[in-house]
Motif scaffolding. Structure first.
Motif, PDB file in Angstrom:
ATOM      1  N   UNK A 127       0.810  -1.229   0.000  1.00  0.00           N
ATOM      2  CA  UNK A 127       0.000   0.000   0.000  1.00  0.00           C
ATOM      3  C   UNK A 127       0.840   1.276   0.000  1.00  0.00           C
ATOM      4  N   UNK A 128       1.981   1.251   0.677  1.00  0.00           N
ATOM      5  CA  UNK A 128       2.836   2.444   0.677  1.00  0.00           C
ATOM      6  C   UNK A 128       3.395   2.683  -0.723  1.00  0.00           C
ATOM      7  N   UNK A 129       3.815   1.606  -1.395  1.00  0.00           N
ATOM      8  CA  UNK A 129       4.315   1.734  -2.765  1.00  0.00           C
ATOM      9  C   UNK A 129       3.231   2.246  -3.698  1.00  0.00           C
ATOM     10  N   UNK A 181       1.445   6.602  -7.307  1.00  0.00           N
ATOM     11  CA  UNK A 181       0.453   7.618  -7.648  1.00  0.00           C
ATOM     12  C   UNK A 181       1.089   9.008  -7.639  1.00  0.00           C
ATOM     13  N   UNK A 182       1.822   9.317  -6.594  1.00  0.00           N
ATOM     14  CA  UNK A 182       2.458  10.635  -6.480  1.00  0.00           C
ATOM     15  C   UNK A 182       3.507  10.849  -7.561  1.00  0.00           C
ATOM     16  N   UNK A 189      -2.263   3.002 -10.498  1.00  0.00           N
ATOM     17  CA  UNK A 189      -2.044   4.165  -9.625  1.00  0.00           C
ATOM     18  C   UNK A 189      -1.178   5.242 -10.287  1.00  0.00           C
ATOM     19  N   UNK A 190      -0.150   4.814 -11.016  1.00  0.00           N
ATOM     20  CA  UNK A 190       0.733   5.752 -11.712  1.00  0.00           C
ATOM     21  C   UNK A 190      -0.056   6.548 -12.753  1.00  0.00           C
ATOM     22  N   UNK A 222       4.926  16.411  -3.778  1.00  0.00           N
ATOM     23  CA  UNK A 222       5.816  16.204  -2.612  1.00  0.00           C
ATOM     24  C   UNK A 222       5.686  14.817  -1.992  1.00  0.00           C
ATOM     25  N   UNK A 223       4.546  14.167  -2.192  1.00  0.00           N
ATOM     26  CA  UNK A 223       4.364  12.832  -1.630  1.00  0.00           C
ATOM     27  C   UNK A 223       5.325  11.812  -2.202  1.00  0.00           C
TER      28      UNK A 223
END
Length: 347
Positions: free
Chosen positions: A49-51, A56-57, A177-178, A197-198
């Motif tokens: 989930x962190x990846x 996404x960011x 997500x990307x 910034x994320x």
């Protein structure tokens, strides 16, 4: 305490220092996540989930705009690195069995480790080197290297080389997500400014979580020496085509190509990210992650040294010395003796 400054002095430190802390936790307190549970367990074991948030960011940070020179430089580097990684992976697959090499010096080497080490350029390192040895257009050419971020390119190479077969939905799930971030970031500049910034903020968190999958006791094996050999192979095998492409297609002198022959810090996360969507790589990811992490460190040290040497021998540094007898590049200037003017200057 200047902890951030200290971390920044380590090659790929924002990724590697939390990775090491996580590995220390896993090595000496492997049951800590199950013991603490809750949010602590989540941050120690939440690689996927962190990846996903990080991808996404990263997508949101990429813009469609850019000058022709920047895009040509970026495209040349990204495409050449991708094709070189594909060719290397294809050849390696002829010699490395699907389960990896089990005995001898190369024990632990898998195709997964090879492709993850080869196919991602350290964009930050490249940009900083080009600010010293290149032009502003070359420095800005790291703009498209973000496309290499995440497991998609590695998965495409694994599939194209015949090493693995992925269902279409697996590819979509890896890149969605990307793409979502990319679309939103280009629809609204304010969203891009909000999410960008994320991409940097999430790095130490997924690095720490990733480190909690690594047992440092494995580093007592020949894996360190193998990682160094793999890192040097990354530089040699990708630098040659990158230098040629930079000179012929990019219109450079080869310096930019050599500067792109590194392994990105985020590449250390790719083996586990691929294993998360393709469980057949779970075993290989455990040995690939420390190998790729070693590649990050070694290439971050060696590539700047080689780039500086190349610039002085074959790049603008050599031309400046030939024309004037003095190296005029600001990065290579030393202070004049006390009471003497700088080259081309006045008292």
């Amino acid at each position: 305490m200047r902890l951030k400054d200290t971390i920044d002095r380590v090659p790929g430190g924002l990724m590697l220092v939390p990775l090491l802390l996580g590995a220390l936790c896993h090595t000496f307190a492997p049951n800590a996540p199950a013991y603490f549970k809750g949010f602590t367990q989540g941050i120690m074991t939440g690689v996927v989930p962190i990846l996903a948030v990080w991808f996404f960011c990263m997508g949101a940070s990429i813009t469609l705009g850019g000058t022709g020179t920047v895009l040509r430089k970026s495209g040349t580097i990204v495409l050449t690195k991708f094709l070189a990684a594909w060719a290397i992976t294809f050849v390696a697959s002829l010699f490395i069995p699907p389960e990896g090499i089990q005995t001898g010096f190369f024990a632990g080497l898998t195709i997964l480790a090879v492709v993850c080490a080869m196919d991602m350029t350290n964009g930050g390192l490249y940009a900083s080197l080009m600010q010293t040895y290149g032009t502003k257009e070359e420095a800005g050419a790291f703009v498209l290297t973000s496309i290499e971020s995440g497991p998609l390119m590695s998965m495409i190479i694994l599939g194209a080389s015949g090493v693995a077969h992925f269902e279409p939905q697996v590819f979509v799930g890896a890149v969605l997500p990307f793409i979502a971030g990319f679309i939103l970031g280009n629809l609204d500049p304010k969203l891009r400014a909000f999410f960008t910034p994320g991409g940097l903020l999430m790095i130490p968190f997924f690095a720490f979580s990733l480190g909690n999958t690594i047992d440092l006791k494995n580093l007592l094996s020949p894996v360190v020496a193998l990682g160094v050999v793999l890192a040097l192979s990354v530089i040699v095998l990708t630098a040659v085509p990158l230098i040629i492409a930079d000179r012929i297609v990019g219109g450079g002198n080869g310096t930019a190509g050599l500067a792109a022959s590194s392994t990105a810090g985020a590449a250390a996360a790719n083996p586990m990210a691929i294993a998360a969507v393709a469980p057949q790589f779970t075993a290989a990811a455990k040995t690939a992650t420390p190998l790729v992490a070693i590649c990050v460190i070694v290439t971050s040290i060696v590539v700047p040294i080689l780039t500086g040497i190349w610039y002085k021998k074959f790049g603008n540094g050599a031309a400046e010395r030939f024309d004037t007898g003095v190296d005029l590049h600001p990065a290579n200037q030393s202070a004049p003796p006390l009471g003497q003017p700088a080259a081309g200057g006045h008292f």
